[in-house]
Design a protein around this motif. Structure first.
Motif, PDB file in Angstrom:
ATOM      1  N   THR A 493      47.906  -0.770  28.431  1.00 47.00           N
ATOM      2  CA  THR A 493      46.999  -1.914  28.480  1.00 47.00           C
ATOM      3  C   THR A 493      47.267  -2.745  29.732  1.00 47.00           C
ATOM      4  OG1 THR A 493      48.539  -3.227  27.131  1.00 47.00           O
ATOM      5  CG2 THR A 493      46.775  -2.076  25.975  1.00 47.00           C
ATOM      6  N   THR A 494      46.264  -3.497  30.128  1.00 52.95           N
ATOM      7  CA  THR A 494      46.361  -4.338  31.323  1.00 52.95           C
ATOM      8  C   THR A 494      47.357  -5.479  31.113  1.00 52.95           C
ATOM      9  OG1 THR A 494      44.078  -3.819  31.913  1.00 52.95           O
ATOM     10  CG2 THR A 494      45.026  -5.785  32.895  1.00 52.95           C
ATOM     11  N   VAL A 495      48.121  -5.782  32.151  1.00 55.06           N
ATOM     12  CA  VAL A 495      49.084  -6.893  32.099  1.00 55.06           C
ATOM     13  C   VAL A 495      48.734  -7.864  33.229  1.00 55.06           C
ATOM     14  CG1 VAL A 495      51.504  -7.575  32.224  1.00 55.06           C
ATOM     15  CG2 VAL A 495      50.874  -5.390  31.161  1.00 55.06           C
ATOM     16  N   VAL A 496      48.563  -9.154  32.859  1.00 56.93           N
ATOM     17  CA  VAL A 496      48.177 -10.184  33.829  1.00 56.93           C
ATOM     18  C   VAL A 496      49.303 -11.208  33.955  1.00 56.93           C
ATOM     19  CG1 VAL A 496      46.470 -11.932  34.435  1.00 56.93           C
ATOM     20  CG2 VAL A 496      45.753  -9.859  33.227  1.00 56.93           C
ATOM     21  N   PHE A 497      49.645 -11.545  35.200  1.00 56.64           N
ATOM     22  CA  PHE A 497      50.624 -12.602  35.478  1.00 56.64           C
ATOM     23  C   PHE A 497      49.923 -13.670  36.318  1.00 56.64           C
ATOM     24  CE2 PHE A 497      53.139  -8.703  35.112  1.00 56.64           C
ATOM     25  CZ  PHE A 497      54.041  -9.059  34.109  1.00 56.64           C
ATOM     26  N   LYS A 512      59.779  -7.756  45.492  1.00 58.33           N
ATOM     27  CA  LYS A 512      60.507  -7.288  46.667  1.00 58.33           C
ATOM     28  C   LYS A 512      59.574  -6.604  47.663  1.00 58.33           C
ATOM     29  CE  LYS A 512      64.724  -6.533  43.974  1.00 58.33           C
ATOM     30  NZ  LYS A 512      65.691  -5.507  43.483  1.00 58.33           N
ATOM     31  N   VAL A 513      58.408  -6.142  47.160  1.00 56.61           N
ATOM     32  CA  VAL A 513      57.450  -5.452  48.025  1.00 56.61           C
ATOM     33  C   VAL A 513      56.618  -6.461  48.798  1.00 56.61           C
ATOM     34  CG1 VAL A 513      55.561  -3.778  48.116  1.00 56.61           C
ATOM     35  CG2 VAL A 513      57.346  -3.555  46.367  1.00 56.61           C
ATOM     36  N   ILE A 514      56.129  -7.489  48.095  1.00 57.07           N
ATOM     37  CA  ILE A 514      55.227  -8.464  48.711  1.00 57.07           C
ATOM     38  C   ILE A 514      55.299  -9.759  47.910  1.00 57.07           C
ATOM     39  CG2 ILE A 514      53.232  -7.736  47.351  1.00 57.07           C
ATOM     40  CD1 ILE A 514      51.467  -8.272  49.770  1.00 57.07           C
ATOM     41  N   PRO A 515      55.234 -10.930  48.545  1.00 60.85           N
ATOM     42  CA  PRO A 515      55.231 -12.185  47.777  1.00 60.85           C
ATOM     43  C   PRO A 515      53.937 -12.317  46.978  1.00 60.85           C
ATOM     44  CG  PRO A 515      54.846 -12.623  50.113  1.00 60.85           C
ATOM     45  CD  PRO A 515      55.222 -11.174  50.009  1.00 60.85           C
ATOM     46  N   MET A 516      54.040 -12.817  45.744  1.00 56.74           N
ATOM     47  CA  MET A 516      52.879 -12.944  44.853  1.00 56.74           C
ATOM     48  C   MET A 516      52.940 -14.279  44.130  1.00 56.74           C
ATOM     49  SD  MET A 516      53.053  -9.275  42.890  1.00 56.74           S
ATOM     50  CE  MET A 516      53.553  -7.756  43.690  1.00 56.74           C
ATOM     51  N   SER A 517      51.744 -14.818  43.833  1.00 59.76           N
ATOM     52  CA  SER A 517      51.654 -15.983  42.944  1.00 59.76           C
ATOM     53  C   SER A 517      50.952 -15.609  41.647  1.00 59.76           C
ATOM     54  CB  SER A 517      50.895 -17.127  43.628  1.00 59.76           C
ATOM     55  OG  SER A 517      49.545 -16.745  43.881  1.00 59.76           O
ATOM     56  N   SER A 518      50.108 -14.554  41.705  1.00 59.98           N
ATOM     57  CA  SER A 518      49.452 -14.029  40.508  1.00 59.98           C
ATOM     58  C   SER A 518      49.126 -12.566  40.767  1.00 59.98           C
ATOM     59  CB  SER A 518      48.173 -14.811  40.171  1.00 59.98           C
ATOM     60  OG  SER A 518      47.251 -14.763  41.243  1.00 59.98           O
ATOM     61  N   ALA A 519      49.119 -11.772  39.710  1.00 65.28           N
ATOM     62  CA  ALA A 519      48.868 -10.335  39.858  1.00 65.28           C
ATOM     63  C   ALA A 519      48.360  -9.773  38.542  1.00 65.28           C
ATOM     64  CB  ALA A 519      50.139  -9.610  40.295  1.00 65.28           C
ATOM     65  N   VAL A 520      47.617  -8.670  38.643  1.00 63.18           N
ATOM     66  CA  VAL A 520      47.159  -7.970  37.444  1.00 63.18           C
ATOM     67  C   VAL A 520      47.473  -6.490  37.623  1.00 63.18           C
ATOM     68  CG1 VAL A 520      44.799  -7.822  38.388  1.00 63.18           C
ATOM     69  CG2 VAL A 520      45.184  -7.388  35.969  1.00 63.18           C
ATOM     70  N   PHE A 521      48.131  -5.910  36.623  1.00 56.22           N
ATOM     71  CA  PHE A 521      48.491  -4.490  36.635  1.00 56.22           C
ATOM     72  C   PHE A 521      47.538  -3.765  35.681  1.00 56.22           C
ATOM     73  CE2 PHE A 521      52.154  -6.722  38.109  1.00 56.22           C
ATOM     74  CZ  PHE A 521      52.827  -5.869  38.972  1.00 56.22           C
ATOM     75  N   GLY A 532      48.201   6.347  37.187  1.00 51.42           N
ATOM     76  CA  GLY A 532      48.212   5.455  38.339  1.00 51.42           C
ATOM     77  C   GLY A 532      48.091   4.003  37.907  1.00 51.42           C
ATOM     78  N   ILE A 533      48.212   3.092  38.875  1.00 54.87           N
ATOM     79  CA  ILE A 533      48.129   1.652  38.594  1.00 54.87           C
ATOM     80  C   ILE A 533      47.364   0.988  39.738  1.00 54.87           C
ATOM     81  CG2 ILE A 533      49.410  -0.500  38.249  1.00 54.87           C
ATOM     82  CD1 ILE A 533      51.797   1.262  37.327  1.00 54.87           C
ATOM     83  N   ASN A 547      36.939 -12.227  34.224  1.00 52.91           N
ATOM     84  CA  ASN A 547      35.876 -11.420  34.838  1.00 52.91           C
ATOM     85  C   ASN A 547      36.447 -10.478  35.905  1.00 52.91           C
ATOM     86  OD1 ASN A 547      32.936 -10.894  35.251  1.00 52.91           O
ATOM     87  ND2 ASN A 547      33.396 -11.670  37.281  1.00 52.91           N
ATOM     88  N   ASP A 548      37.413 -11.009  36.696  1.00 54.72           N
ATOM     89  CA  ASP A 548      38.049 -10.170  37.713  1.00 54.72           C
ATOM     90  C   ASP A 548      38.814  -9.023  37.066  1.00 54.72           C
ATOM     91  OD1 ASP A 548      37.033 -11.779  39.695  1.00 54.72           O
ATOM     92  OD2 ASP A 548      38.834 -13.017  39.865  1.00 54.72           O
ATOM     93  N   VAL A 549      39.467  -9.322  35.957  1.00 57.28           N
ATOM     94  CA  VAL A 549      40.222  -8.280  35.240  1.00 57.28           C
ATOM     95  C   VAL A 549      39.276  -7.184  34.750  1.00 57.28           C
ATOM     96  CG1 VAL A 549      41.637  -7.787  33.213  1.00 57.28           C
ATOM     97  CG2 VAL A 549      42.068  -9.841  34.564  1.00 57.28           C
ATOM     98  N   LYS A 550      38.127  -7.587  34.201  1.00 54.10           N
ATOM     99  CA  LYS A 550      37.159  -6.595  33.695  1.00 54.10           C
ATOM    100  C   LYS A 550      36.642  -5.705  34.820  1.00 54.10           C
ATOM    101  CE  LYS A 550      35.583  -9.294  29.716  1.00 54.10           C
ATOM    102  NZ  LYS A 550      34.446 -10.028  29.105  1.00 54.10           N
ATOM    103  N   ILE A 551      36.399  -6.322  35.993  1.00 52.60           N
ATOM    104  CA  ILE A 551      35.913  -5.535  37.139  1.00 52.60           C
ATOM    105  C   ILE A 551      36.936  -4.467  37.509  1.00 52.60           C
ATOM    106  CG2 ILE A 551      35.391  -5.641  39.604  1.00 52.60           C
ATOM    107  CD1 ILE A 551      34.181  -8.413  39.094  1.00 52.60           C
ATOM    108  N   VAL A 552      38.207  -4.873  37.600  1.00 52.97           N
ATOM    109  CA  VAL A 552      39.252  -3.922  37.984  1.00 52.97           C
ATOM    110  C   VAL A 552      39.403  -2.844  36.913  1.00 52.97           C
ATOM    111  CG1 VAL A 552      41.668  -3.661  38.635  1.00 52.97           C
ATOM    112  CG2 VAL A 552      40.419  -5.718  39.310  1.00 52.97           C
ATOM    113  N   GLU A 553      39.258  -3.224  35.637  1.00 55.57           N
ATOM    114  CA  GLU A 553      39.356  -2.234  34.557  1.00 55.57           C
ATOM    115  C   GLU A 553      38.228  -1.212  34.649  1.00 55.57           C
ATOM    116  OE1 GLU A 553      41.685  -4.720  31.036  1.00 55.57           O
ATOM    117  OE2 GLU A 553      39.491  -4.735  31.093  1.00 55.57           O
ATOM    118  N   HIS A 554      37.027  -1.667  34.987  1.00 55.39           N
ATOM    119  CA  HIS A 554      35.909  -0.731  35.180  1.00 55.39           C
ATOM    120  C   HIS A 554      36.226   0.252  36.309  1.00 55.39           C
ATOM    121  CE1 HIS A 554      33.283  -2.395  32.271  1.00 55.39           C
ATOM    122  NE2 HIS A 554      33.079  -3.546  32.883  1.00 55.39           N
ATOM    123  N   ILE A 555      36.787  -0.276  37.396  1.00 49.24           N
ATOM    124  CA  ILE A 555      37.117   0.593  38.529  1.00 49.24           C
ATOM    125  C   ILE A 555      38.226   1.572  38.127  1.00 49.24           C
ATOM    126  CG2 ILE A 555      38.073   0.603  40.862  1.00 49.24           C
ATOM    127  CD1 ILE A 555      36.633  -2.054  41.346  1.00 49.24           C
TER     128      ILE A 555
END
Length: 748
Positions: A493-497, A512-521, A532-533, A547-555
């Protein structure tokens, strides 16, 4: 209508049949009269003799009777005959020898009389020739045809009159009535039809006309109400105008507007038709129809006020009210502002249509009440109106933006699908996918990780986060080194931070890869597994919307099939490539093979096939007992460095061990492989290495070494392919050696 047409057709047919039967009856009697006159001379003698015999004929013998009818026996115009008693029962019937020529329906009867008394009857059947001659003479046939034609004309004339009276005339009347109704010229429709379908249709048309008149009147009434509300802002004037319009529509009606007072009780604010005493004395209590309409917020209609407790409606009964409709005046919040009361002195004046009209007037009045109250607070209204307009405008803008975004999302998904269907390069496809994700979601950057099926690691594809591939190559994640990867693979399932704190707690390894303030896996799922992720991130402050999460889930759903398709294509492409390299190895055989050239070609093809940084062939020299690196060996650090000779019994050499045991060896990273004791691999910087024996007829003649500077570059499938190349190479090398020996023998 269809039944009536059939009915009129049946009546017309019956009239025609009746006319034909009458014509047949008349013609038949005319024929009898004609034939009777024609045969009268032949029958006259028999009649006279029978009359002379008085009453004896009934007792005479057959022979005597035959004598009476001698003329009839001899006549060619008569087929047969009979003598009947007075009651017309058969007394004597001879001459039946000609029975087959008898037209039984065509006969004539002659009375036999003695004085004034009939003592018998002579019944004669004329011959067909006589019948034909009677009918077919010019005069007679004209009479028959003329009578038939006259009968048919008469019948059709009567039928036409009947249809015109029963069908055409009513249709014409109805057509004229409908035309009058459509033109609005007829206030009342009258029909003279008192029975049948025309009466029913007339009644229906009258009802329709009445409805049209009522609708027109109602529309005019509502238009008048609308005008009054448009141009009036004084509450009492509005009440008076509306009640005047109601009384104009219903002259016998009494009406009143009842509103709650300051103390919460219901009081009459305006009235029309009620007496002054009623205005002062009314007291609306709970249980009264007016109070019920106010409390429930629903129309309350009473057909007979006498059926209600007299205490509750006595004031209305004193005014002569019999029936009543009470319409609640509701505001936009579904709160009751008051009641519009309309009472009638006749019990049948209110029907459903009238109730609907009064209900509509009540709605208009509700609007007027609301507007009048708001008018007293015009400054506040302006402020609220401005706020509402701004809110509505923002909503429209947002809705429009959502629609535009939706269309854009659909187009982007279509673009991805179209591009993916035409491409088989996963990195190229992901480049487009990453761009589309950032375009659709507004996320600052995006990465795509794909699972390595060999070791279960998730590695970044090219263009992830816009970082160079060599900088991302050192990062790989699996269930062992990342709790988040473990969660994604288990729950799928999708995980949102949406905060840095959550990111530090949930996936510190990705920070450690890139600085983040918010992310969705978002997991890319296939066959109940995660392959894949998709990882869109914001580097600064912005949260990720649903809405952004749904778009990424569709993709992600779309990419599931794309990744699998690319993998299948890659496997197929690799097999084709492997076969091509094997074919190139086979082509190393020349008509006059040279060992050095053959080895150089084998090394070149193998190097190209595996993109190797190291490729060398070591052959066993029986005289020295050593493995000798052959010319043509390839190494990115220089050929001279790999031109080694190795003792076949060297315990530290993996090449010697492979030669001795004849077993291929694959190492994912030679720098950390405990089985590799030689320092050559570490010195050369080779990590991935494959060493396979060269075997001919069960004898190991050398080894083939292939290596690369990066770890995990080769798989078991690669090792199997190199084994196949080595087998072919061994045969080619052996053939080249045999050819050299043969050439030397020939020289000697």
């Amino acid at each position: 209508m269809k039944k009536n047409i059939i009915k009129y057709l049946i009546v017309t047919m019956l009239m025609l049949i009746a006319a034909v039967l009458i014509w047949i009856f008349v013609v038949y009697h005319w024929f009898q009269s004609t034939v009777q006159k024609s045969l009268n001379p032949v029958v006259a003698k028999a009649r006279s003799e029978l009359s002379a015999a008085d009453a004896a004929p009934s007792r005479d013998s057959k022979d005597q009777m035959r004598l009476y009818f001698t003329d009839l026996e001899q006549s060619e115009e008569i087929v047969t005959y009979a003598f009947l008693n007075e009651d017309k029962s058969v007394n004597y019937a001879e001459g039946l020898r000609k029975r087959e020529n008898v037209l039984w329906a065509l006969n004539v009867i002659y009375p036999v009389t003695v004085g004034d008394k009939i003592v018998g009857w002579i019944k004669v059947w004329p011959s067909p020739e006589l019948v034909a001659s009677s009918f077919l003479t010019g005069k007679n046939i004209l009479i028959v045809l003329a009578s038939l034609l006259l009968s048919v004309i008469l019948v059709f004339g009567l039928a036409a009159v009947y249809v015109a009276m029963k069908f055409i005339a009513p249709i014409s009347d109805f057509k004229q009535a409908i035309k009058s109704i459509s033109n609005g010229n007829s206030l009342e429709i009258r029909f003279k039809y008192k029975s049948g379908i025309w009466k029913e249709m007339g009644e229906s048309l009258k009802k329709l006309n009445s409805k049209v008149i009522d609708i027109n009147t109602t529309v005019q009434m509502l238009f008048s109400v609308s005008k009054a509300l448009t141009f009036q802002i004084d509450m009492n004037r509005i009440f008076n105008v509306i009640m005047s319009i109601i009384q104009k529509k219903f002259p016998d009606a009494m009406c009143a507007v009842i509103l709650p007072g300051e103390d919460g009780s219901l009081k009459i604010t305006a009235k029309r038709g009620y007496s002054q005493k009623f205005f002062k004395s009314i007291k609306v209590e709970e249980g009264n129809p007016i109070a019920d309409a106010f409390i429930m917020g629903k129309m309350v209609a009473v057909k007979d006020l006498k059926a209600i407790d007299e205490k509750l409606v006595k004031d209305f009964l004193h005014e002569g009210a019999v029936t009543q409709i009470n319409t609640p005046l509701m505001d936009e919040n579904n709160l009751c502002l008051g009641v519009l009361n309309v009472s009638g002195k006749n019990g049948d004046i209110f029907n459903t249509d009238i109730a609907d009209t009064i209900s509509t007037v009540g709605k208009y009045l509700s609007i007027a009440l609301k507007n009048v109250k708001l008018y007293d607070k015009v400054q506040e209204l302006n402020r609220r109106l401005e706020t509402e307009v701004n809110t509505a405008s923002n909503e429209l803008i947002q809705t429009n933006a959502r629609l535009i975004r939706k269309v854009r999302d659909i187009k982007a998904l279509y673009d991805i699908s179209a591009f993916a269907s035409a491409k088989f390069n996963l990195n190229g496809i992901m480049h487009i996918v990453i761009d589309k994700i950032m375009e659709l979601t507004g996320m600052e950057t995006t990465a795509v990780l794909v699972k390595n099926e060999k070791n279960g690691d998730f590695v970044f594809l090219e263009d992830s986060f816009g970082i160079k591939s060599e900088n991302l190559a050192k990062f790989s994640f699996n269930a062992g080194n990342s709790d988040l990867i473990n969660t994604l693979e288990e729950k799928k399932t999708t995980v949102v931070f949406n905060s840095l704190m959550n990111l530090k707690q949930g996936c510190p390894e990705f920070l450690k890869v890139i600085p983040m303030s918010s992310a969705v896996f978002v997991p890319i799922k296939h066959n109940d597994g995660v392959i894949g992720i998709i990882l869109p991130v914001n580097k600064f402050g912005s949260e990720i919307s649903d809405n952004d999460v749904k778009i990424v889930e569709h993709i992600a759903v779309l990419l599931s099939g794309v990744v699998e398709k690319v993998k299948l294509y890659s496997e197929l492409e690799k097999k084709v490539k492997d076969l091509t390299f094997l074919q190139r190895i086979s082509s190393a055989i020349e008509s006059a093979p040279d060992v050095e050239k053959t080895l150089a070609k084998i090394i070149e093809v193998t190097k190209d096939a595996f993109e190797a940084d190291l490729c060398a062939v070591l052959l066993y020299d029986k005289h020295s007992g050593r493995l000798m690196t052959q010319k043509g060996a390839y190494f990115t650090g220089g050929q001279d460095k790999v031109m080694l000779t190795i003792d076949k019994d060297d315990q530290n050499s993996l090449s010697a061990k492979t030669f001795r045991e004849g077993v291929p060896y694959l190492s994912a990273d030679a720098t950390v492989d405990p089985a590799i004791k030689s320092q050559s691999a570490q010195q050369w910087g080779i990590k991935s290495i494959i060493i396979v024996p060269l075997i001919v007829d069960g004898e190991v003649i050398g080894v083939l070494r292939v290596g690369k500077h990066v770890p995990d570059a080769y798989s078991e499938e690669d090792k199997n392919l190199i084994v196949m190349i080595a087998n072919q190479a061994a045969i080619i090398i052996e053939n080249a050696n045999l050819y050299d020996e043969l050439s030397r023998c020939q020289v000697r």
